[in-house]
Design an enzyme around this catalytic site. Structure first.
Site, mmCIF file in Angstrom:
data_model
loop_
_atom_site.group_PDB
_atom_site.id
_atom_site.type_symbol
_atom_site.label_atom_id
_atom_site.label_comp_id
_atom_site.label_asym_id
_atom_site.label_seq_id
_atom_site.Cartn_x
_atom_site.Cartn_y
_atom_site.Cartn_z
ATOM 1 N N HIS A 65 -2.747 7.547 7.342
ATOM 2 C CA HIS A 65 -1.758 8.188 6.871
ATOM 3 C C HIS A 65 -2.566 9.512 6.142
ATOM 4 C CE1 HIS A 65 2.141 6.461 6.495
ATOM 5 N NE2 HIS A 65 1.776 5.170 6.102
ATOM 6 N N GLN A 90 3.104 9.781 2.169
ATOM 7 C CA GLN A 90 4.524 9.812 1.933
ATOM 8 C C GLN A 90 4.764 9.576 0.860
ATOM 9 O OE1 GLN A 90 2.304 5.462 2.565
ATOM 10 N NE2 GLN A 90 3.657 5.696 4.125
ATOM 11 N N CYS A 126 5.986 -0.217 7.723
ATOM 12 C CA CYS A 126 5.231 1.378 6.746
ATOM 13 C C CYS A 126 6.391 1.808 6.123
ATOM 14 C CB CYS A 126 5.205 2.346 7.722
ATOM 15 S SG CYS A 126 4.461 3.447 7.782
ATOM 16 N N LEU A 127 6.409 1.951 5.017
ATOM 17 C CA LEU A 127 7.420 2.628 3.931
ATOM 18 C C LEU A 127 8.026 3.925 5.316
ATOM 19 C CD1 LEU A 127 5.797 2.015 0.433
ATOM 20 C CD2 LEU A 127 7.260 0.497 2.026
ATOM 21 N N GLY A 146 0.991 -1.178 0.045
ATOM 22 C CA GLY A 146 -0.135 0.440 -0.508
ATOM 23 C C GLY A 146 0.123 1.391 -0.036
ATOM 24 N N HIS A 166 -4.758 1.436 7.585
ATOM 25 C CA HIS A 166 -3.146 1.845 7.381
ATOM 26 C C HIS A 166 -2.832 2.423 6.883
ATOM 27 C CE1 HIS A 166 1.191 1.573 8.130
ATOM 28 N NE2 HIS A 166 0.983 2.463 6.942
ATOM 29 N N GLU A 167 -3.569 2.971 5.992
ATOM 30 C CA GLU A 167 -2.938 4.550 4.819
ATOM 31 C C GLU A 167 -4.155 5.526 5.152
ATOM 32 O OE1 GLU A 167 -0.757 3.457 2.616
ATOM 33 O OE2 GLU A 167 -0.336 1.211 3.213
HETATM 34 O O1 K1U Z 1 1.790 2.829 3.654
HETATM 35 C C1 K1U Z 1 2.787 1.777 4.417
HETATM 36 O O2 K1U Z 1 3.605 2.596 4.628
HETATM 37 C C2 K1U Z 1 2.769 0.890 3.331
HETATM 38 C C3 K1U Z 1 2.751 -0.618 4.350
HETATM 39 C C4 K1U Z 1 1.385 -0.988 4.268
HETATM 40 C C5 K1U Z 1 0.604 -2.033 5.529
HETATM 41 C C6 K1U Z 1 1.853 -3.458 5.693
HETATM 42 C C7 K1U Z 1 1.286 -4.506 6.573
HETATM 43 C C8 K1U Z 1 -0.160 -3.598 6.951
HETATM 44 C C9 K1U Z 1 -0.782 -2.090 7.538
HETATM 45 C C10 K1U Z 1 0.226 -1.635 5.763
HETATM 46 C C11 K1U Z 1 3.479 -1.609 3.592
HETATM 47 O O3 K1U Z 1 3.819 -2.257 2.543
HETATM 48 S S1 K1U Z 1 5.086 -1.662 4.863
HETATM 49 C C12 K1U Z 1 6.100 -3.618 3.765
HETATM 50 C C13 K1U Z 1 5.723 -4.691 3.481
HETATM 51 O O4 K1U Z 1 5.270 -4.988 2.331
HETATM 52 C C14 K1U Z 1 4.486 -5.515 4.833
HETATM 53 C C15 K1U Z 1 4.840 -4.931 6.175
HETATM 54 C C16 K1U Z 1 4.027 -6.378 6.972
HETATM 55 C C17 K1U Z 1 3.283 -7.356 6.161
HETATM 56 C C18 K1U Z 1 3.319 -7.429 5.185
HETATM 57 C C19 K1U Z 1 3.836 -6.417 4.113
HETATM 58 ZN ZN ZN Z 2 2.425 3.593 6.047
#
Ligand code: K1U
Ligand code: ZN
Length: 159
Positions: free
Chosen positions: A149, A55, A103-104, A50, A145-146
């Site tokens: 943000h 971001q 989170c990125l 996501g 989560h998004e």
């Molecule tokens: O918004 C962001 O920072 C992106 C985030 C989204 C997210 C991941 C996990 C749970 C809720 C929202 C990421 O993509 S973090 C990296 C990732 O690929 C990941 C992390 C945990 C589980 C699965 C993927």
């Molecule tokens: Zn995030």
């Protein structure tokens, strides 16, 4: 090939703001489509599931949700990426589930966050079509989560 954008990091003020709604006149516009393409390319490059416009330093209410199975959520559905403009969570289930998030914008940190298991939401597509849908599990977690943000909230504020 689309532009890869810089990702704002924890501590930067853009991540604390409430993002502005996208105006009706901006729907179906080249700039909105270019923003979405660049967000998508940046999300893929960072291996994310996501991303939200703040971001990438754009304080507008645009998110992308792209669930796929992963180590933490092996049963997550594989979804075509959804671009959501002005997303609104209309209903949240009373049932909440603890799950791991990353989170990125917060590198090298993971945390357990309680999120509604099921949500009903409304958003506009890039073309300006209104959509209502219900999501559960990992896709619902990503949306929450998004949308956080867009409201200036990071997952670490919820742990
Ligand atoms: O918004 C962001 O920072 C992106 C985030 C989204 C997210 C991941 C996990 C749970 C809720 C929202 C990421 O993509 S973090 C990296 C990732 O690929 C990941 C992390 C945990 C589980 C699965 C993927
Ligand atoms: Zn995030």
């Amino acid at each position: 090939m689309s532009t890869i954008l810089a990702v704002a990091q924890r501590g930067e003020s853009i991540l604390t703001l409430k993002a502005a709604e996208v105006a009706r006149t901006e729907l179906n516009s080249p700039w909105l489509k270019e923003l979405a393409a660049a967000m998508y390319a940046t999300m893929l490059e960072r291996n994310g599931v996501g991303i939200a416009a703040p971001q990438v330093y754009v304080s507008k209410r645009v998110i992308i949700v792209a669930s796929r199975p992963n180590l933490r959520y092996p049963d997550a559905p594989e979804m075509d990426a959804l671009v959501m403009v002005n997303p609104e969570i209309l209903e949240k289930s009373e049932l909440t589930i603890l799950g791991e998030e990353g989170c990125l914008s917060v590198p090298n940190e993971r945390g357990q966050v309680a999120r509604a298991e099921t949500i009903k939401l409304r958003y506009f597509t890039l073309d300006g079509v209104g959509v209502e849908m219900t999501l559960s599990g990992f896709p619902a977690r990503i949306v929450q989560h998004e949308v956080d943000h867009l409201d200036g909230v990071l997952f670490i504020d919820r742990t």
